[in-house]
Motif scaffolding. Structure first.
Motif, PDB file in Angstrom:
ATOM      1  N   GLU A   1     -76.831 -32.232 -74.269  1.00  0.00           N
ATOM      2  CA  GLU A   1     -77.779 -31.436 -73.482  1.00  0.00           C
ATOM      3  C   GLU A   1     -78.711 -32.277 -72.977  1.00  0.00           C
ATOM      4  O   GLU A   1     -79.477 -32.249 -71.920  1.00  0.00           O
ATOM      5  N   LEU A   2     -79.174 -33.505 -73.935  1.00  0.00           N
ATOM      6  CA  LEU A   2     -80.584 -34.117 -73.630  1.00  0.00           C
ATOM      7  C   LEU A   2     -80.491 -34.640 -72.346  1.00  0.00           C
ATOM      8  O   LEU A   2     -81.758 -34.605 -71.502  1.00  0.00           O
ATOM      9  N   LEU A   3     -79.706 -35.480 -71.939  1.00  0.00           N
ATOM     10  CA  LEU A   3     -79.886 -36.246 -70.641  1.00  0.00           C
ATOM     11  C   LEU A   3     -79.947 -35.357 -69.416  1.00  0.00           C
ATOM     12  O   LEU A   3     -80.622 -35.664 -68.244  1.00  0.00           O
ATOM     13  N   HIS A   4     -79.216 -34.326 -69.485  1.00  0.00           N
ATOM     14  CA  HIS A   4     -79.073 -33.138 -68.533  1.00  0.00           C
ATOM     15  C   HIS A   4     -80.336 -32.580 -68.288  1.00  0.00           C
ATOM     16  O   HIS A   4     -80.870 -32.359 -67.105  1.00  0.00           O
ATOM     17  N   THR A   5     -80.893 -32.117 -69.211  1.00  0.00           N
ATOM     18  CA  THR A   5     -82.147 -31.614 -69.352  1.00  0.00           C
ATOM     19  C   THR A   5     -83.285 -32.555 -68.821  1.00  0.00           C
ATOM     20  O   THR A   5     -84.022 -32.067 -67.809  1.00  0.00           O
ATOM     21  N   ALA A   6     -83.160 -34.044 -69.051  1.00  0.00           N
ATOM     22  CA  ALA A   6     -84.288 -34.673 -68.701  1.00  0.00           C
ATOM     23  C   ALA A   6     -84.151 -35.040 -67.133  1.00  0.00           C
ATOM     24  O   ALA A   6     -85.076 -34.935 -66.434  1.00  0.00           O
ATOM     25  N   LEU A   7     -82.971 -35.219 -66.666  1.00  0.00           N
ATOM     26  CA  LEU A   7     -82.758 -35.224 -65.261  1.00  0.00           C
ATOM     27  C   LEU A   7     -83.240 -34.004 -64.438  1.00  0.00           C
ATOM     28  O   LEU A   7     -83.924 -34.195 -63.419  1.00  0.00           O
ATOM     29  N   GLN A   8     -82.918 -33.025 -65.015  1.00  0.00           N
ATOM     30  CA  GLN A   8     -83.313 -31.574 -64.276  1.00  0.00           C
ATOM     31  C   GLN A   8     -84.843 -31.536 -64.222  1.00  0.00           C
ATOM     32  O   GLN A   8     -85.117 -31.160 -63.320  1.00  0.00           O
ATOM     33  N   THR A   9     -85.522 -31.876 -65.264  1.00  0.00           N
ATOM     34  CA  THR A   9     -86.654 -31.760 -65.365  1.00  0.00           C
ATOM     35  C   THR A   9     -87.455 -32.758 -64.443  1.00  0.00           C
ATOM     36  O   THR A   9     -88.512 -32.493 -63.927  1.00  0.00           O
ATOM     37  N   VAL A  10     -87.200 -33.983 -64.616  1.00  0.00           N
ATOM     38  CA  VAL A  10     -87.837 -35.114 -63.773  1.00  0.00           C
ATOM     39  C   VAL A  10     -87.820 -34.955 -62.348  1.00  0.00           C
ATOM     40  O   VAL A  10     -88.693 -35.436 -61.431  1.00  0.00           O
ATOM     41  N   GLY A  11     -86.745 -34.015 -61.910  1.00  0.00           N
ATOM     42  CA  GLY A  11     -86.720 -33.809 -60.550  1.00  0.00           C
ATOM     43  C   GLY A  11     -87.404 -32.628 -59.884  1.00  0.00           C
ATOM     44  O   GLY A  11     -87.318 -32.383 -58.816  1.00  0.00           O
ATOM     45  N   ASN A  12     -87.896 -31.843 -61.107  1.00  0.00           N
ATOM     46  CA  ASN A  12     -88.750 -30.528 -60.552  1.00  0.00           C
ATOM     47  C   ASN A  12     -90.350 -30.865 -60.661  1.00  0.00           C
ATOM     48  O   ASN A  12     -91.013 -31.064 -61.731  1.00  0.00           O
ATOM     49  N   ASP A  13     -90.806 -31.209 -59.436  1.00  0.00           N
ATOM     50  CA  ASP A  13     -92.202 -31.703 -59.583  1.00  0.00           C
ATOM     51  C   ASP A  13     -93.091 -30.413 -60.024  1.00  0.00           C
ATOM     52  O   ASP A  13     -94.028 -30.880 -60.788  1.00  0.00           O
ATOM     53  N   SER A  14     -92.809 -29.337 -59.790  1.00  0.00           N
ATOM     54  CA  SER A  14     -93.566 -28.394 -60.291  1.00  0.00           C
ATOM     55  C   SER A  14     -93.590 -28.079 -61.824  1.00  0.00           C
ATOM     56  O   SER A  14     -94.573 -27.785 -62.442  1.00  0.00           O
ATOM     57  N   LYS A  15     -92.475 -28.135 -62.188  1.00  0.00           N
ATOM     58  CA  LYS A  15     -92.424 -28.077 -63.762  1.00  0.00           C
ATOM     59  C   LYS A  15     -92.974 -29.386 -64.403  1.00  0.00           C
ATOM     60  O   LYS A  15     -93.687 -29.115 -65.408  1.00  0.00           O
TER      61      LYS A  15
END
Length: 370
Positions: A325-339
């Motif tokens: 899960e970790l890398l998927h979550t990281a890539l999803q998060t770092v691509g979301n500027d508002s998050k």
């Protein structure tokens, strides 16, 4: 005041205990340059070389924890506790401290017990949201208990508690680099989003495996990575990267001495949930994914993490789930500027500034009987 100030600081075992201890000592010295400060640690633990490197004298006790799996081995542990108590008495008698500080870890038990029994006022500093065994035992004898989280009345007498936050490494707060300069210092693209992975000073097996198993995802990502493996895992992880082939957007290091630069370079951090690290993230407002270690007493890292997650100030990934899960979550998060922006705002609201100074003032007041 012209009176000589003599302070013992005891504890250690991990960076999470040692960094706050050194920060407190530095704050005392900044306010009272002639203060005499002596550290007491556990022989064979990292404080025995980290403390002298910071410019302080340290004495070692032959103490270790109980072995819960092999009960017969605890006969030797009991002897070490007795011997440590005896050595601590000699150290205290010779040094004549005016106050003692315990930061958690094996060595603080005998040292603060001896001091308390001699009527020397004691302060304990609890970094975690769930109090450690040594500090819970010492609480009755302590004059002051400095904490970083709300709700610590569960463990300690309310009238002794002072909420100070955790002291952090000064180079984390003092870094004046721009994000672009920090990335360049790691040989990375100054304009590309960056994820920093840290597993503590020794490294974290699960965090490392989460990268090792997905090097293809790392190479194909439109972000770059700074990966601190820890010294125990560095050779294995470097070999895995070498076998995979060239990954230009990945920087692999065994240890990062300038964490201020590493944090400045990163848009997102992946980390264990040690109390000192969390305090640093709060003070600099750094978005973070926390992967609590399951191998710590009373699962206190998960409790540390949830104190942030419940305020939307961090993302939590369970250790057992991290490899897939970790890398998927990281890539999803770092691509979301508002998050990233909301995580930064929410975690920064939890920061407590000048913790080392506040604790140093409490120590000095105890030493001078104020």
């Amino acid at each position: 005041m012209d009176k000589e100030l003599r302070i013992i600081i005891s504890g250690g075992g991990t960076g999470g205990h040692i960094f706050p201890a050194i920060s407190i000592a530095n704050a005392i010295k900044a306010k009272h340059p002639n203060a005499k400060i002596l550290f007491v640690g556990a022989l064979g633990r990292m404080e025995m070389h980290r403390v002298p490197a910071a410019g302080y004298e340290i004495k070692g006790l032959p103490i270790c924890g109980f072995d819960r799996k092999h009960l017969l081995k605890n006969v030797a542990v009991l002897f070490k506790i007795w011997k440590s108590q005896y050595i601590a008495k000699k150290i205290v008698k010779q040094f004549k401290p005016m106050a003692a500080v315990g930061v958690g870890g094996y060595a603080s038990g005998p040292t603060l017990n001896v001091c308390a029994n001699k009527g020397i006022p004691c302060l304990i500093q609890e970094q975690n949201s769930y109090a450690g065994v040594t500090n819970k035992l010492l609480a009755k004898k302590a004059s002051k208990i400095c904490v970083a989280y709300d709700g610590m009345e569960r463990f300690f007498p309310a009238e002794k508690i002072v909420k100070t936050g955790n002291p952090v490494r000064q180079n984390v707060l003092d870094n004046t680099m721009t994000k672009e300069e920090a990335r360049k210092s790691f040989g990375l693209n100054p304009d590309k989003k960056t994820v920093l992975l840290v597993g503590g000073s020794l490294g974290a097996r699960t965090v490392n495996e989460s990268m090792k198993q997905h090097l293809d995802m790392v190479k194909n990502a439109d972000v770059q990575f700074i990966w601190q493996t820890g010294k125990y895992y560095n050779e294995e992880m470097n070999q895995a990267v070498k076998a995979f082939g060239d990954i230009p957007n990945l920087k692999v290091l065994d240890f990062i001495s300038d964490m201020g630069a590493a944090y400045k370079a990163a848009d997102l951090v992946i980390s264990r949930a040690g109390a000192s690290s969390i305090s640093e993230f709060c003070l600099i407002g750094k978005p973070v994914i926390l992967v609590p270690s399951p191998n710590v007493a009373e699962d206190h890292q998960t409790k540390n993490a949830m104190a942030l997650v419940n305020k939307d100030a961090a993302i939590y990934v369970k250790d057992a789930d991290a490899p897939h899960e970790l890398l998927h979550t990281a890539l999803q998060t770092v691509g979301n500027d508002s998050k990233l922006a909301s995580l930064s705002e929410n975690i920064k609201a939890l920061g407590l500034k000048n913790s080392a100074d506040v604790i140093a003032d409490e120590v000095v007041k105890l030493a001078w009987g104020e």
